[in-house]
Design a protein around this motif. Structure first.
Motif, PDB file in Angstrom:
ATOM      1  N   PRO A 120      -3.315   0.341  -9.410  1.00  0.00           N
ATOM      2  CA  PRO A 120      -3.214  -0.011  -7.575  1.00  0.00           C
ATOM      3  C   PRO A 120      -3.346  -0.938  -7.415  1.00  0.00           C
ATOM      4  O   PRO A 120      -3.769  -2.270  -8.528  1.00  0.00           O
ATOM      5  CB  PRO A 120      -4.075   1.152  -7.188  1.00  0.00           C
ATOM      6  CG  PRO A 120      -5.192   2.021  -7.561  1.00  0.00           C
ATOM      7  CD  PRO A 120      -5.191   1.889  -9.610  1.00  0.00           C
ATOM      8  N   TYR A 121      -2.624  -1.291  -6.738  1.00  0.00           N
ATOM      9  CA  TYR A 121      -2.745  -2.766  -6.385  1.00  0.00           C
ATOM     10  C   TYR A 121      -3.859  -3.304  -6.088  1.00  0.00           C
ATOM     11  O   TYR A 121      -4.213  -4.807  -5.631  1.00  0.00           O
ATOM     12  CB  TYR A 121      -1.846  -3.331  -5.077  1.00  0.00           C
ATOM     13  CG  TYR A 121      -2.721  -2.875  -3.841  1.00  0.00           C
ATOM     14  CD1 TYR A 121      -2.501  -3.450  -3.258  1.00  0.00           C
ATOM     15  CD2 TYR A 121      -3.040  -1.305  -3.170  1.00  0.00           C
ATOM     16  CE1 TYR A 121      -2.969  -2.876  -1.425  1.00  0.00           C
ATOM     17  CE2 TYR A 121      -2.990  -1.139  -1.801  1.00  0.00           C
ATOM     18  CZ  TYR A 121      -3.753  -1.873  -1.224  1.00  0.00           C
ATOM     19  OH  TYR A 121      -4.308  -1.641  -0.390  1.00  0.00           O
ATOM     20  N   ALA A 130       0.840  -1.381   0.244  1.00  0.00           N
ATOM     21  CA  ALA A 130      -0.021  -0.268   0.167  1.00  0.00           C
ATOM     22  C   ALA A 130       0.647   1.202   0.239  1.00  0.00           C
ATOM     23  O   ALA A 130       0.664   2.162  -0.464  1.00  0.00           O
ATOM     24  CB  ALA A 130      -0.772   0.178   0.952  1.00  0.00           C
ATOM     25  N   GLN A 131       1.534   1.160   0.895  1.00  0.00           N
ATOM     26  CA  GLN A 131       2.606   2.602   0.958  1.00  0.00           C
ATOM     27  C   GLN A 131       3.544   2.592  -0.390  1.00  0.00           C
ATOM     28  O   GLN A 131       3.491   3.871  -1.147  1.00  0.00           O
ATOM     29  CB  GLN A 131       3.720   2.235   1.979  1.00  0.00           C
ATOM     30  CG  GLN A 131       3.970   1.839   3.307  1.00  0.00           C
ATOM     31  CD  GLN A 131       4.881   1.882   4.077  1.00  0.00           C
ATOM     32  OE1 GLN A 131       6.271   2.713   3.756  1.00  0.00           O
ATOM     33  NE2 GLN A 131       5.108   0.784   4.635  1.00  0.00           N
ATOM     34  N   LEU A 161      -1.142  -3.659 -16.137  1.00  0.00           N
ATOM     35  CA  LEU A 161       0.031  -3.669 -14.377  1.00  0.00           C
ATOM     36  C   LEU A 161      -0.080  -3.597 -14.083  1.00  0.00           C
ATOM     37  O   LEU A 161      -0.655  -2.173 -13.586  1.00  0.00           O
ATOM     38  CB  LEU A 161       1.026  -2.914 -15.874  1.00  0.00           C
ATOM     39  CG  LEU A 161       2.552  -3.048 -14.735  1.00  0.00           C
ATOM     40  CD1 LEU A 161       2.420  -4.646 -14.504  1.00  0.00           C
ATOM     41  CD2 LEU A 161       3.773  -2.498 -15.655  1.00  0.00           C
ATOM     42  N   ILE A 162      -0.351  -4.210 -12.816  1.00  0.00           N
ATOM     43  CA  ILE A 162      -1.173  -4.753 -11.043  1.00  0.00           C
ATOM     44  C   ILE A 162       0.355  -3.849 -10.931  1.00  0.00           C
ATOM     45  O   ILE A 162       1.198  -4.796 -10.065  1.00  0.00           O
ATOM     46  CB  ILE A 162      -1.937  -5.682 -10.661  1.00  0.00           C
ATOM     47  CG1 ILE A 162      -2.905  -5.670 -11.780  1.00  0.00           C
ATOM     48  CG2 ILE A 162      -2.601  -4.655  -9.666  1.00  0.00           C
ATOM     49  CD1 ILE A 162      -3.922  -6.660 -11.387  1.00  0.00           C
ATOM     50  N   ASP A 163       0.523  -2.625  -9.804  1.00  0.00           N
ATOM     51  CA  ASP A 163       1.635  -2.136  -9.277  1.00  0.00           C
ATOM     52  C   ASP A 163       1.725  -2.772  -8.235  1.00  0.00           C
ATOM     53  O   ASP A 163       0.597  -2.376  -7.129  1.00  0.00           O
ATOM     54  CB  ASP A 163       1.451  -0.662  -9.777  1.00  0.00           C
ATOM     55  CG  ASP A 163       2.858  -0.032  -8.640  1.00  0.00           C
ATOM     56  OD1 ASP A 163       3.200  -0.271  -8.665  1.00  0.00           O
ATOM     57  OD2 ASP A 163       2.288   1.171  -8.608  1.00  0.00           O
ATOM     58  N   TYR A 164       1.960  -3.358  -7.242  1.00  0.00           N
ATOM     59  CA  TYR A 164       2.594  -3.957  -6.120  1.00  0.00           C
ATOM     60  C   TYR A 164       3.864  -3.430  -5.570  1.00  0.00           C
ATOM     61  O   TYR A 164       3.708  -3.568  -4.349  1.00  0.00           O
ATOM     62  CB  TYR A 164       3.218  -5.641  -6.127  1.00  0.00           C
ATOM     63  CG  TYR A 164       1.184  -5.940  -7.032  1.00  0.00           C
ATOM     64  CD1 TYR A 164      -0.302  -5.965  -5.953  1.00  0.00           C
ATOM     65  CD2 TYR A 164       1.985  -7.196  -7.649  1.00  0.00           C
ATOM     66  CE1 TYR A 164      -1.064  -6.627  -6.545  1.00  0.00           C
ATOM     67  CE2 TYR A 164       0.119  -7.853  -7.994  1.00  0.00           C
ATOM     68  CZ  TYR A 164      -1.316  -7.646  -7.825  1.00  0.00           C
ATOM     69  OH  TYR A 164      -2.094  -8.256  -8.341  1.00  0.00           O
ATOM     70  N   ILE A 168      -1.722  -9.449   1.570  1.00  0.00           N
ATOM     71  CA  ILE A 168      -2.531  -9.014   0.729  1.00  0.00           C
ATOM     72  C   ILE A 168      -3.745 -10.060  -0.564  1.00  0.00           C
ATOM     73  O   ILE A 168      -3.791  -9.404  -1.005  1.00  0.00           O
ATOM     74  CB  ILE A 168      -1.720  -7.976  -0.472  1.00  0.00           C
ATOM     75  CG1 ILE A 168      -0.822  -9.039  -1.176  1.00  0.00           C
ATOM     76  CG2 ILE A 168      -1.230  -6.583   0.315  1.00  0.00           C
ATOM     77  CD1 ILE A 168      -0.091  -8.127  -2.155  1.00  0.00           C
ATOM     78  N   GLN A 169      -4.943 -10.368   0.850  1.00  0.00           N
ATOM     79  CA  GLN A 169      -5.778 -10.769   0.535  1.00  0.00           C
ATOM     80  C   GLN A 169      -6.501 -10.171  -0.664  1.00  0.00           C
ATOM     81  O   GLN A 169      -7.005 -11.317  -1.698  1.00  0.00           O
ATOM     82  CB  GLN A 169      -6.329 -11.343   2.132  1.00  0.00           C
ATOM     83  CG  GLN A 169      -7.330 -12.766   1.097  1.00  0.00           C
ATOM     84  CD  GLN A 169      -6.749 -14.316   0.845  1.00  0.00           C
ATOM     85  OE1 GLN A 169      -5.871 -14.155   1.189  1.00  0.00           O
ATOM     86  NE2 GLN A 169      -7.357 -14.580   0.386  1.00  0.00           N
TER      87      GLN A 169
END
Length: 368
Positions: free
Chosen positions: A203-204, A160-161, A179-182, A231-232
């Protein structure tokens, strides 16, 4: 005048050295990275969020900091430990010193300690919580600080940060890729854009509805920091996305794909961090040198009963480095095929993803 700084670990081990970078104190998980070069990419890799990174190569900062080698704009690491900091870098691309970058980004550093001894300690005991003290501060009661570090609960919201808060495009004229950003390394974006992919970074915690409303031809699950079990929401999203479009997972994205497919992950005693980790492609028998940065791995025993099969193995410890689904167009690797830093032996995996998107779109046309 050089200011002193201490690194105090939760097991009571202390190192005294010279402070550089930010003067603030910082607590984090202390880990080591084995790359001989690539310190700029390592520092700016969001996968290091919350960590105090020990560089095993003794001289760091000798080619300075340049405009091209950032993997994120805002580094998220909690500290840097080096044997010797180069004060006067020599390279035609250098724009500032490493020390100046750490001051600018509020990251504390320590030099002049025995990083070989520290690395051996971390190798034997695994990652340890540690604190980099305030520059110039004299610690009167080390035992009290050790107690403080032991009882510090490290954050679990690293993704999340570092994830983007809003979607943004990285345009191309080819296939539409979400593109999912983790905790995205920009090297992944560069490789997708080289293949003319029309990328939208999400966003994630983007919902399935938000992703599907953009009609992706393919989905990339990025690298990122921390434990994937934290991160369920991402696991549930990936479960819903399986079968809707080809999926390519990298780093944390690889672990999340495994969890979404019913497998489990475990914490490694010694994580893989550096740009020199050998991996074997089980299909071809080819060994590739890879860049890696992770403390967790897919549990091989948990693959039984899932639709996942192993595609790559790490040769140093025989842990899983790649998987693919036999039920869906989805595959993933634990390492960084875009490198940055490190060898580009596995760059061809982006071509495989591109071909998978083309094949999948042909199937849809045929079925229609």
């Amino acid at each position: 005048m050089m200011k002193k700084r201490m690194l105090i670990l939760e097991d009571g081990t202390t190192f005294e050295g010279i402070a550089f970078g930010s003067e603030a104190a910082s607590i984090g998980e202390t880990v080591f990275s084995t790359g001989m070069t690539g310190y700029q990419e390592t520092i700016s890799n969001p996968s290091n969020c919350g960590e105090i990174v020990v560089m095993t190569y003794p001289l760091v900062g000798n080619y300075g900091i340049n405009r091209d080698d950032f993997e994120s704009i805002e580094p998220a690491m909690n500290g840097l430990v080096v044997r010797e900091l180069a004060k006067e870098p020599s390279n035609f691309r250098s724009g500032m010193t490493l020390g100046d970058l750490l001051i600018q980004k509020s990251i504390p550093g320590i030099e002049g300690i025995d990083t070989r001894k520290l690395t051996r300690l971390l190798r034997d005991k695994g990652p340890l919580k540690g604190i980099l003290t305030t520059a110039g501060e004299e610690i009167s009661d080390v035992e009290e600080v050790v107690h403080q570090v032991k009882n510090t609960v490290l954050p679990t919201d690293q993704v999340a940060q570092v994830s983007t808060k809003r979607p943004y495009p990285s345009p191309g004229r080819g296939k539409k890729v979400i593109l999912i950003d983790y905790g995205l390394k920009h090297g992944i974006l560069r490789e997708l854009n080289k293949r003319d992919c029309d990328v939208i970074v999400m966003p994630y915690n983007a919902s399935v509805e938000e992703i599907n409303s953009l009609f992706p031809d393919g989905i990339v699950l990025s690298n990122g920091p921390g434990n994937p079990a934290d991160i369920q929401v991402a696991v549930e999203t990936i479960q819903a996305l399986l079968g809707t479009a080809p999926i390519f997972g990298i780093g944390l994205g690889h672990q999340l794909l495994a969890l979404a497919s019913g497998a489990k992950v475990l914490k490694l005693k010694n994580g893989h961090r550096g740009s020199n980790h050998p991996v074997k492609d089980l299909a071809t028998g080819r060994t590739e040198l890879t860049a890696q940065n992770h403390g967790y791995a897919v549990d091989e025993a948990s693959l039984e009963g899932t639709d996942l099969k192993i595609t790559h193995k790490a040769l140093n410890d025989d842990s899983i480095s790649g998987i693919e689904s036999t039920a869906h167009a989805a595959f993933s690797v634990q390492f960084y095929p875009e490198a940055s830093p490190g060898p580009e032996d596995s760059n061809h995996l982006f071509d495989r993803f591109s071909e998978l998107m083309i094949t999948d779109s042909r199937k849809e046309q045929f079925n229609a």
